[in-house]
Scaffold this active site. Structure first.
Site, mmCIF file in Angstrom:
data_model
loop_
_atom_site.group_PDB
_atom_site.id
_atom_site.type_symbol
_atom_site.label_atom_id
_atom_site.label_comp_id
_atom_site.label_asym_id
_atom_site.label_seq_id
_atom_site.Cartn_x
_atom_site.Cartn_y
_atom_site.Cartn_z
ATOM 1 N N SER A 191 0.834 -1.203 0.000
ATOM 2 C CA SER A 191 0.000 0.000 0.000
ATOM 3 C C SER A 191 0.866 1.248 0.000
ATOM 4 O O SER A 191 1.953 1.265 0.565
ATOM 5 C CB SER A 191 -0.912 0.025 1.213
ATOM 6 O OG SER A 191 -1.636 1.247 1.216
ATOM 7 N N LYS A 202 -4.299 -6.461 4.116
ATOM 8 C CA LYS A 202 -4.308 -5.364 3.135
ATOM 9 C C LYS A 202 -5.750 -4.987 2.763
ATOM 10 O O LYS A 202 -6.083 -3.805 2.625
ATOM 11 C CB LYS A 202 -3.531 -5.780 1.880
ATOM 12 C CG LYS A 202 -3.665 -4.827 0.686
ATOM 13 C CD LYS A 202 -3.084 -3.469 1.012
ATOM 14 C CE LYS A 202 -3.153 -2.403 -0.056
ATOM 15 N NZ LYS A 202 -3.830 -2.523 -1.264
ATOM 16 N N HIS A 254 -7.180 -2.982 5.482
ATOM 17 C CA HIS A 254 -6.620 -1.627 5.338
ATOM 18 C C HIS A 254 -7.452 -0.827 4.327
ATOM 19 O O HIS A 254 -7.865 0.302 4.585
ATOM 20 C CB HIS A 254 -5.158 -1.705 4.878
ATOM 21 C CG HIS A 254 -4.651 -0.421 4.289
ATOM 22 N ND1 HIS A 254 -4.957 -0.030 2.998
ATOM 23 C CD2 HIS A 254 -3.892 0.572 4.805
ATOM 24 C CE1 HIS A 254 -4.423 1.159 2.763
ATOM 25 N NE2 HIS A 254 -3.754 1.535 3.839
ATOM 26 N N ASN A 255 -7.721 -1.424 3.186
ATOM 27 C CA ASN A 255 -8.468 -0.702 2.148
ATOM 28 C C ASN A 255 -9.901 -0.404 2.593
ATOM 29 O O ASN A 255 -10.429 0.665 2.303
ATOM 30 C CB ASN A 255 -8.510 -1.522 0.860
ATOM 31 C CG ASN A 255 -7.213 -1.462 0.104
ATOM 32 O OD1 ASN A 255 -6.162 -1.264 0.705
ATOM 33 N ND2 ASN A 255 -7.247 -1.631 -1.198
ATOM 34 N N GLU A 295 -9.846 2.394 4.828
ATOM 35 C CA GLU A 295 -9.624 3.583 3.993
ATOM 36 C C GLU A 295 -10.967 4.077 3.407
ATOM 37 O O GLU A 295 -11.239 5.285 3.399
ATOM 38 C CB GLU A 295 -8.650 3.184 2.888
ATOM 39 C CG GLU A 295 -8.326 4.239 1.867
ATOM 40 C CD GLU A 295 -7.453 3.627 0.750
ATOM 41 O OE1 GLU A 295 -6.506 2.879 1.054
ATOM 42 O OE2 GLU A 295 -7.739 3.894 -0.428
#
Ligand code: 2AM
Length: 490
Positions: free
Chosen positions: A130, A187, A190-191, A194
């Site tokens: 990222s 990940k 994480h997105n 976000e």
């Protein structure tokens, strides 16, 4: 045959090219390959000129150029391309070589590919990467998972290219995450986080702009100030800067005002939402953020509806309207309340993200370290923020912390923010401004903190129409009632 390159990279789109340049800049010799071979030549003749690169035009030459055990990383379009390249690489590789997928891969694919590659005598790593183009070049956040035996071979290189944080700027945002698809799952979360962060910031913007009447210059100042406090983060910082950007197409206004309000999405938020549903965990912030993007995309329908459907008017309810207006009347107080709503909602969003990680880790037996995930997101990536230091502290202190909201620091933060948060959600509802993520967060908080929810009635309904049974508060066991017989007789 093997060459003397320390690392090989397949896929020279922007991310791949930048990551290759990053690796080389740390003192490694890098072999590169791309399906469209002209891109290899462009790189070698261009940005890589004079640097320690070997350009190759076939996978055979590419594999042969790298020293054993080979570290071969793909940064290609997620999906069938990755399977095709793995199938081609396996016969060309030697035992102990390492194939790494740095794409935005669905974790289930990484679970499957780890097994397949291991069965071929090789090692497999699915690494979340990222930080966008700039991160790839200067220091991304890296979340590697897969065959653990690969880690000692790639650790130094991965940690050297990763973003660094800490007082001495020497703690890499890269650690081994866990087996199989664990890295890609982290990940994905994480997105998803976000997505939530971005939606929350957009709601704050709409409130400040529509209700508070703040100009872009004033919004710049507000976000600049917020970026110096508890909300400090990359996304707040770039939002601040967006409010200062002038139209680049000749208009004399601000660029942000000329952008069509239709949001795009690549799907990782949707994955996280779907998996939350599968796990039965209420990750309502990411889900709300995905749906908010979906509603934004219905621009034509919204345009038609905007001409027909009326929101609240003073004449509907003058007292409530006056109350709402009094909440936004004092500009400084309103800005502070929006700040508090954003901060409290953000805490809920991260709390939900970690609950989902915990549930997924338990289901897949990944043994995730949550404090470490917070550290990986501390620098390099899109959600990087000081705030993550507090989350790391929370999980370092209490590795089995069941919800971040219960950690004293966050408990107190939400306590302090709550009156502003409630005022903002109320005012927005009364005045007809949508705040789906602010209110989803508040509803989660209120639901989570109540010992008793109305699910007693729900269970009664299920038992009434479907004999689904229920449990009682006062004794053990499973019960079913003949509801028709129990009705109050007229
Ligand atoms: P290309 O330049 O030949 O299109 C991002 O799309 C990267 O993935 C590009 O480097 C692209 O190569 C590569 N890519 C996409 N599909 C691929 C495939 N089926 N095989 C190999 N590389 C692929």
């Amino acid at each position: 045959m093997s060459g003397d390159c320390d690392f090989g990279l397949i896929g020279l789109a922007v991310m791949g090219e930048n990551l290759a340049l990053n690796v080389e800049s740390r003192g490694y010799k890098v072999a590169v390959y791309n399906r469209t071979t002209s891109k290899v030549d462009e790189l070698i003749e261009g940005r890589a000129k004079g640097k320690n690169f070997v350009g190759t035009h076939t996978l055979e030459d590419f594999v042969a150029a790298v020293a054993r055990p080979r570290k071969l990383m793909m940064l290609v379009k997620a999906g069938p391309a990755v399977d095709a390249i793995i199938d081609s690489l396996i016969p060309l590789c030697d035992e102990g070589d390492i194939i790494i997928d740095g794409g935005n891969t669905y974790y289930v694919d990484t679970e499957r590919r780890t097994k397949l590659v291991e069965e071929a005598g090789l090692l497999y790593v699915g690494a979340g990467v990222s930080g966008g183009e700039e991160g790839a070049l200067k220091g991304p956040s890296l979340m590697p998972g897969g065959t653990e035996a690969a880690w000692p071979h790639i650790k130094d290189m991965f940690q050297s290219i990763a973003a660094k944080v800490g007082p001495n700027n020497d703690i890499p945002c890269c650690e081994w995450v866990g087996p199989r698809g664990a890295g890609h799952y982290v990940k994905m979360v994480h997105n998803g986080i976000e997505y939530g962060d971005m939606q929350l910031i957009c709601e704050a913007y709409q409130l400040l702009h529509e209700l508070g009447g703040l100009s872009n210059e004033e919004l710049y100042d507000v976000f600049a100030k917020w970026n110096e406090g508890v909300l400090q983060s990359y996304l707040i910082e770039i939002t601040r800067d967006i409010f200062s950007a002038k139209d680049d197409q000749g208009g004399d206004g601000f660029l942000v005002d000329q952008i069509l309000d239709v949001a795009g999405a690549k799907g990782t938020g949707k994955w996280m939402s779907q998996l939350a549903l599968d796990l039965g965990v209420p990750s309502t912030l990411v889900t709300t953020a995905v749906f908010a993007r979906g509603l934004s995309a219905q621009k034509e329908a919204r345009t038609r509806a905007s001409k027909k459907l009326n929101g609240p008017t003073d004449s509907n309810n003058p007292e409530m309207s006056a109350l709402a207006k009094s909440l936004v009347g004092d500009k400084a107080a309103f800005v502070q309340a929006v700040h508090d709503a954003l901060y409290a909602s953000k805490i809920v969003s991260y709390a939900q993200g970690f609950v989902q990680l915990q549930a997924a880790s338990a289901e897949h037996d990944w043994g995730l370290d949550y404090g470490q995930s917070a550290l990986l997101w501390r620098g390099g990536c899109i959600i990087r923020a000081q705030f993550l230091d507090r989350i790391k502290e929370a999980f370092d202190e209490q590795p089995n912390l069941e919800n971040l909201l219960l950690y004293p620091y966050f408990e107190e933060a939400v306590e302090n923010a709550q009156s502003g948060w409630r005022a903002v959600v109320s005012a927005a509802s009364l005045l007809g401004i949508p705040v789906p993520a602010f209110s989803a967060a508040l509803n989660y908080f209120d639901g989570y903190r109540l010992e008793r929810l109305p699910a007693n009635l729900l269970q009664a309904q299920r038992d009434y129409f479907g004999a689904h049974t229920y449990q009682r508060v006062d004794r053990e066991g499973t019960f079913h009632s003949e509801w028709l017989d129990l009705r109050k007789q007229p």
